[in-house]
Design an enzyme around this catalytic site. Structure first.
Site, short mmCIF file in Angstrom:
data_model
loop_
_atom_site.label_atom_id
_atom_site.label_comp_id
_atom_site.label_asym_id
_atom_site.label_seq_id
_atom_site.Cartn_x
_atom_site.Cartn_y
_atom_site.Cartn_z
N GLN A 222 6.19 -7.52 0.87
CA GLN A 222 4.75 -7.61 0.65
C GLN A 222 4.40 -8.88 -0.13
OE1 GLN A 222 4.87 -2.86 -0.19
NE2 GLN A 222 2.99 -3.82 -0.86
N ARG A 372 0.88 3.14 -3.25
CA ARG A 372 -0.50 2.98 -2.84
C ARG A 372 -1.48 3.16 -4.00
NH1 ARG A 372 -2.66 4.50 3.12
NH2 ARG A 372 -4.61 3.35 2.94
N CYS A 373 -1.21 2.48 -5.12
CA CYS A 373 -2.20 2.48 -6.19
C CYS A 373 -1.92 1.28 -7.07
CB CYS A 373 -2.15 3.75 -7.02
SG CYS A 373 -0.81 3.85 -8.20
N GLU A 742 -6.56 1.86 -1.96
CA GLU A 742 -5.79 2.84 -2.71
C GLU A 742 -6.64 3.90 -3.40
OE1 GLU A 742 -4.09 -0.32 -4.88
OE2 GLU A 742 -2.33 -0.44 -3.62
#
Lengths: 788, 316, 164
Positions: A222, A372-373, A742
């Site tokens: 990423q 995902r945060c 998110e």
């Protein structure tokens, strides 16, 4: 808000269909395992079956007899190059391959290099490792006891298992409020260890060219640029300097934070390619992915809220123990070791707050990543939104009403939170009103009362979260010192088409579409004519990557700024072409016209052509701009989620009957994509709330190491999500946008947990630990004599 | 995840398959492969030879004849789900097939494979116990029939001998007044059962239970027959308490404390729970699993009675 | 370990390869035939990223040996689009935003193709049940359901048009 641009231009606000879709829909995506090179070799990894122990001997002889097996790399081999360890993103250290001790089950022990994936797997099965097992430390609370063995004996000066202690807020002032408060409620809760479990696992293809001394790494990352720099820092001493490293991040089959870290497998593959002078590919399997790659969460929180008798929140106090496993390998690139946990005061105005976190080593895999945060926001929000319900229960108020009475009023923005954040904008009541209306809140409460009379268990859960994302302002955010800006480079070709490159990396978020729409919005070029590229460090501008919902707040903003620079130049060219002064021009997306004479106009495409063919005197040719954007602040999206559950009194099963999510992420670039992000985030909130958990037995064995036991929800468990939104623009983002990817992962778990607790509240239940498994619910029902 | 090396054989006839099994060392029979292949990939099984019976003709039929439903070795779960006779007359089998793994796995997974694997977590064994099925094993000396109660010996252990293939399952055709149901509690689609209960009840003209079959899934080292629970139900009359018969019944209940329907079903379900020997794991505690055996048995009995009542004599 | 000659017809094109007994069908498709649209996402037959059609039946190709598929007609994602572009189901996924990272998408498409072949107008519950062997981590499934419904409606409308 109606889009400002036409459907042809397709700027902000259009639900443009995604440009990346045709290749994915026709099997033409380029994921890591799709890459191949002539003469390519395969790496497969021998992993530790035990959680803690000494390596007595590694016998590779039988593996080397297997047809196709070329080499077996061990820690001793890498030690010769000082490549047997690596730094983590938190400036801790982590083994690449062990030289003497294994610290967690599934740790990498040796790498088998072979001519095929089948031969490599046979080689792994044939490597014989003798261990002397030691008793692992699996309980983070026991890890801090005086008689606990010190795990990181490799670290000089480390005399216990405490990694760090962090605190935020005014302890004394907070304690004083607690001492004098009318009401104090307290809950202990664990947000358990979970795993992102993207459907594509991790992998790479390392291709070292011994003639040129050049390394290309195709890698599921990423953050390709940051990885290149890390590689140069780790392997600079063996000749891999940064200009000789190219990292290419291809199409990524889901990231969710799990593809931020550098895993040992990458380093072993690169080392093998450098040593053997051949391309080496490593693709982990699902069990390796679940058992060894970075986990998320694992926060044990002891939370208290002080309030007055009416339920007005006065202060919050949280003491946390964070289990980091064998190394602090968090992907939390901030100055705060506990990430953004201090967002824990959430959507509520209060006098003061104090939060502290102790991080400890145990014999579990290292981590953690932010599934995902933004870093530790999910833990903070879960803690607050759960205990606010406990308070509502205690003072006898409806949980929605209690929230409304405590909301930070919209007039108070920008709002300074007690723990030091400046919230950019918010209108929490608007989101609450919309969510209640969509779900029919009052009717549901009536239905619940009737059902309770009949002995049926139905619950309604509310969560009004505040997110913090878009890392980040350089004063607070960096990776190994590199500031958390991001970048865009926009070039308009003579025919009016453009290429735009960014320092981020999409993993399904649709950057090829939304970034094109951003450029279209600013330049009036059709988004269809803007080609977006990311992920190749040789061509894209330097950036820190995509995670923490930072792409739109940082690289998206950089795209806006670069496009605006181009538009300024285009205005000068337009004035030249129209033979008027720049001040006499008006701009409508795509067109400069002369004020008062709208038929006298030139298009942005005309200007682009002129930039190469007919320039004003003294102007530099070409039409391109680069921007590195360091955001002035984070963005603070928010929302209210309401969930309805029914509980089976016989089995304890929870079924989510309805779930309404109202989100506010400021101005929206592509409504279709935003809604898709919410759907996905909700499902990744449903998972941890009801199904997902990475657990270990006391011997250190992973009990959820495959999809047999790591329970990813299917279409059958997942409800038909209902979504809505309000729009409160960010005052500091150039498009008024906030991140969104998110929010739903953060907001969904407490909404679901609150619904279950609400269904059981009349039985005296104030808390349920997640995941709320049927057996846990049944245990509660049985203990209270209501199980059927 | 890569399977270990092995040799593969695809016999074209049953005789050839049996010959191969007799000749080859360390051979494993494969039909749908949906249990075996994952075990190979995890290297939990490392046979030297695999004999794939997938191409053997004549093993893929479902037919009802001679008082039996006959299910061949290669009948897939999907084929079972789509079979009209099964849907009309054996809803318990449909219940069972529909909750196994997921629809894609069911496209290849076979009923006989599910049974022959000897895994107490598999779903069909409990249903076969409830239905009192017979397993037909074919070996070098021909066919032999094994009653379901003699078939399951323990974890992954069955009455099948090396060299034998489970070629057919025979299920007695249901009587006119009968019904059955299979209920499975699973954590999510694709999971093995936390607990599962199969109940099949045969009633006489009067509505009295003449035979009860109750099988339980994943609650011990082998699939379980809840015999005591079956005894509780056998000879009892449920449901229709109207008219003269109902009046007698109510009087009996009042005077002689004859248990009510609910009390009987609760007693049977408790007996089923008492027959279990589960282990605690991520699916729940021993206490939870025992109770789920009870809850599912209760629900399956109700559903079986409903189905028995709904069946018209003409429809069989 | 024995070698076997295997002939499979993939998307209408016949291929013959000599393979090991243990070669998985998914590796035959991906590594030998270079059709990389079919993906691998797990080891335990749970995720469905590898779903292909074997003689029309949606099948997890990681749990079938290549030799078992000898003589079979295989359908993969690469065979869905025709000369006039993407088919109705692919179009549905694009129009309804039924994909994000795209990794599970080929498996979803193959399962959806088989569902629609058997049931031209499936309900939401039938769609959810049909795709319950295919895991998606991005979309939350809502838009995948809509994508299948889109294809069903479009195919029905096209069929009605042809009847006229």
């Amino acid at each position: 808000m109606a889009p400002r641009t036409s459907a042809k231009i397709c700027g902000m606000g259009h639900s443009m269909k995604r440009k990346e879709d045709p290749r994915f829909l026709q099997g033409k995506g380029n994921y890591i395992d799709d890459f191949t090179r002539p003469g390519m070799l395969w790496l497969d990894i021998v992993r530790s079956p035990i959680a803690y122990g000494k390596i007595v001997n590694i016998d590779t002889s039988k593996a080397l007899e297997i047809d196709g097996v070329l080499a077996v790399l061990t820690g001793k081999d890498l030690e010769a190059y000082n490549l047997h360890w690596m730094p983590t993103l938190m400036s801790d250290t982590q083994m690449v391959l062990p030289t003497d001790t294994v610290m967690y089950q599934a740790q990498e022990v040796a790498g088998v290099i072979a001519t095929s994936r089948y031969a490599a797997a046979d080689g792994v099965a044939a490597v014989e490792v003798e261990y002397e097992a030691m008793t692992p430390v699996m309980d983070p609370f026991k890890a801090l006891e005086d008689d606990a063995p010190v795990l990181r004996t490799d670290k000089e000066g480390q005399e216990d298992n405490l990694i760090w202690h962090w605190e935020a807020g005014d302890k004394e002032a907070t304690d004083k409020i607690f001492d004098e408060a009318d009401v104090v409620v307290r809950e202990k809760m664990h947000v358990p260890r979970i795993h992102v479990a993207s459907i594509e696992t991790c992998g790479c293809l390392a291709d070292f060219n011994p003639v040129e001394g050049h390394l290309t790494v195709y890698m599921t990352t990423q953050a390709p640029h940051a990885i290149r720099t890390v590689l140069a820092l780790v392997a600079g001493h063996v000749g891999l300097s940064e200009e000789k490293i190219r990292v290419v991040s291809p199409d990524i089959g889901g990231g969710f934070g799990g593809k931020v870290p550098v895993y040992p497998g990458y380093v072993i593959a690169i080392a093998a390619s450098v040593v053997l002078g051949k391309p080496v590919k490593w693709i982990e399997d699902r069990m390796e992915n679940l058992q060894a790659d970075s986990f998320a969460r694992d926060y044990h929180m002891d939370a208290e809220v002080a309030a007055d008798a009416s339920g007005k929140i006065r202060a919050l106090r949280i003491k946390t123990l964070a289990d980091h496993g064998y190394a602090d390998a968090q992907a939390a690139p901030s100055k705060f070791p506990a990430g953004l946990f201090s967002i824990c005061t959430g959507s509520y105005d209060m006098e003061n707050a104090y939060a502290e976190v102790d991080a400890v080593y145990t014999n579990k895999p290292p981590g953690g990543v932010a599934y995902r945060c933004s870093f530790r926001v999910t833990e903070a929000v879960h803690c607050l939104e759960r205990i606010v319900d406990t308070l509502a229960h205690k003072v006898g108020k409806d949980p929605a009403q209690l929230r409304e009475e405590n909301f930070i009023p919209k007039e108070a923005f920008p709002y300074h939170s007690p723990l030091g954040w400046e919230y950019d904008s918010g209108d929490y009541q608007a989101a609450m009103d919309k969510a209640k209306e969509m779900i029919g809140y009052d009717d549901l409460r009536r239905e619940q009362a009737e059902k309770r009379e009949r002995g049926e268990l139905m619950g309604i859960g509310v969560c009004s979260f505040t997110e913090v994302l878009g890392a980040g302002p350089s004063k607070d955010f960096d990776i190994l010192g590199i500031k958390m800006f991001d970048s865009a480079e926009v070039r308009v070709h003579p025919t009016g088409k453009a290429i735009a490159r960014f320092g981020t990396k999409s993993q399904g978020q649709g950057h090829e579409t939304t970034y094109a729409q951003i450029i279209a919005e600013e330049l009036g070029l059709p988004a269809a004519h803007v080609q977006v590229e990311e992920g190749d460090t040789d061509t894209a501008p330097y950036g820190l990557g995509t995670y923490a919902s930072r792409s739109t707040p940082t690289a998206g903003a950089a795209g806006v700024m670069a496009a605006r620079q181009i538009r300024e130049k285009a205005a000068k060219i337009a004035a030249h072409l129209l033979e008027v002064g720049e001040e006499d021009l008006e701009w409508e997306p795509g067109t400069f016209s002369v004020k008062g004479a709208p038929d006298k106009s030139v298009s942005i495409q005309d200007c682009a052509f002129a930039a190469y063919t007919n320039l004003p005197e003294g102007m530099e040719p070409g039409m391109e701009a680069t921007n590195y954007y360091d955001p002035p602040n984070l963005t603070f999206p928010f929302g209210t989620y309401i969930c309805v559950v029914d509980i089976d009194r016989g089995t304890g099963e929870v079924s989510v009957r309805r779930f309404v999510a109202v989100d506010d992420c400021g101005n929206i670039i592509n409504p279709m994509i935003v809604q898709g992000q919410i759907h996905g985030g909700l499902t990744q909130g449903l998972g941890p709330a009801l199904y997902e958990e990475m657990t270990y037995d006391e011997d250190g064995n992973n009990l959820a190491g495959s999809f047999m036991d790591y329970l990813v929800p299917t279409a059958v468990e997942t409800p038909a999500w209902e979504t809505g939104h309000t729009v409160t623009p960010s005052p500091h983002h150039p498009l008024g946008a906030k991140g969104v990817g998110e929010s739903a992962t953060v907001g969904a778990p407490p909404a679901i947990a609150n619904a279950v607790v609400d269904a059981l509240a009349h039985l005296g239940v104030t808390h349920m630990e997640i995941p709320i498994r049927p057996d846990r619910v049944w245990g509660v029902l049985n203990a209270r004599g209501v199980a059927k | 995840m890569i399977p270990p090396p092995f040799d593969y054989h695809a016999p074209g006839s049953l005789e050839e398959a049996l010959t191969l099994l007799g000749r080859l060392d360390d051979a494993k029979v494969m039909s749908g492969g949906q249990s075996l292949l994952p075990m190979l990939k995890l290297r939990l099984a490392t046979p030297a030879n695999i004999v794939d019976i997938g191409r053997v003709p004549g093993l893929d039929s479902i037919s009802e004849e001679g008082g039996y439903l006959r299910i061949g070795a290669l009948v897939t779960e999907t084929a079972l789900e789509e079979n009209a006779t099964v849907a009309a007359r054996y809803p318990i089998l449909l219940d069972t097939a529909k909750v196994i793994a997921d629809p894609l796995v069911r496209n290849r997974a076979t009923i006989c494979g599910n049974v022959a694997h000897g895994d107490p977590a598999n779903d069909h064994p409990a249903t076969m116990i409830a239905l009192r099925a017979t397993m037909v094993a074919t070996g070098p000396d021909g066919e032999r029939s094994i009653g379901v109660d003699d078939f399951f010996h323990g974890l992954f252990m069955t009455a099948l001998q090396p060299g034998e293939i489970l070629t057919e399952i025979r299920i007695p055709s249901p009587g006119q007044h009968s019904g059955g149901a299979y209920l499975k509690l699973e954590r999510k689609v694709g999971d093995y059962a936390v607990a599962g209960a199969a109940v099949h009840l045969t009633l006489d003209e009067e509505g009295t239970v003449t035979q009860a079959g109750i099988g339980l899934t994943n609650l011990g080292m082998a699939p379980i027959r809840a015999s005591a629970a079956e005894e509780v139900l056998t000879g009892q009359h449920f449901g229709d308490h109207s008219g003269l018969r109902g009046a007698f019944r109510r009087v009996r209940e009042a005077i002689a404390r004859t248990p009510s329907d609910d009390e009987l079903i609760a007693a049977a379900s408790q007996a089923a729970a008492d027959a279990t020997d589960p282990v605690a794991d991520r699916r729940g505690s021993v206490d939870y699993k025992r109770n789920m055996a009870r809850v599912l048995t209760t629900r399956a009995i109700h559903k079986a009675l409903e189905r028995a009542a709904a069946r018209t004599p003409a429809g069989g | 370990m024995a070698r076997h000659n295997v002939t499979v017809t993939v998307n209408g094109e016949a291929h013959t390869r000599e393979v090991d007994s243990r070669l998985l069908l998914v590796h035959l498709i991906r590594d030998e035939l270079a059709l990389t649209g079919t993906h691998i996402g797990c080891d335990t037959t749970h995720c469905g990223a590898c779903t292909v059609l074997v003689d029309g039946v949606p099948t997890k190709s990681c749990t079938v040996l290549a030799v078992q598929a000898d003589g079979a007609e295989i359908g993969t994602v690469e065979g869905l689009a025709g000369a006039d572009g993407m088919n109705a189901l692919q179009e549905g996924f694009m129009q309804e935003h039924g994909l994000q990272c795209g990794f599970c998408t080929p498996g979803m498409l193959m399962t959806g193709t088989a569902l629609l072949a058997a049931n031209a107008n499936p309900s939401e519950a039938e769609i959810r049940e049909a795709i319950s062997g295919n895991l998606c981590r991005c979309t939350g499934y809502v838009n995948i359901v809509k994508a299948v419904q889109y294809a069903a409606a479009k195919t029905a409308a096209d069929g009605a048009g042809e009847d006229n």
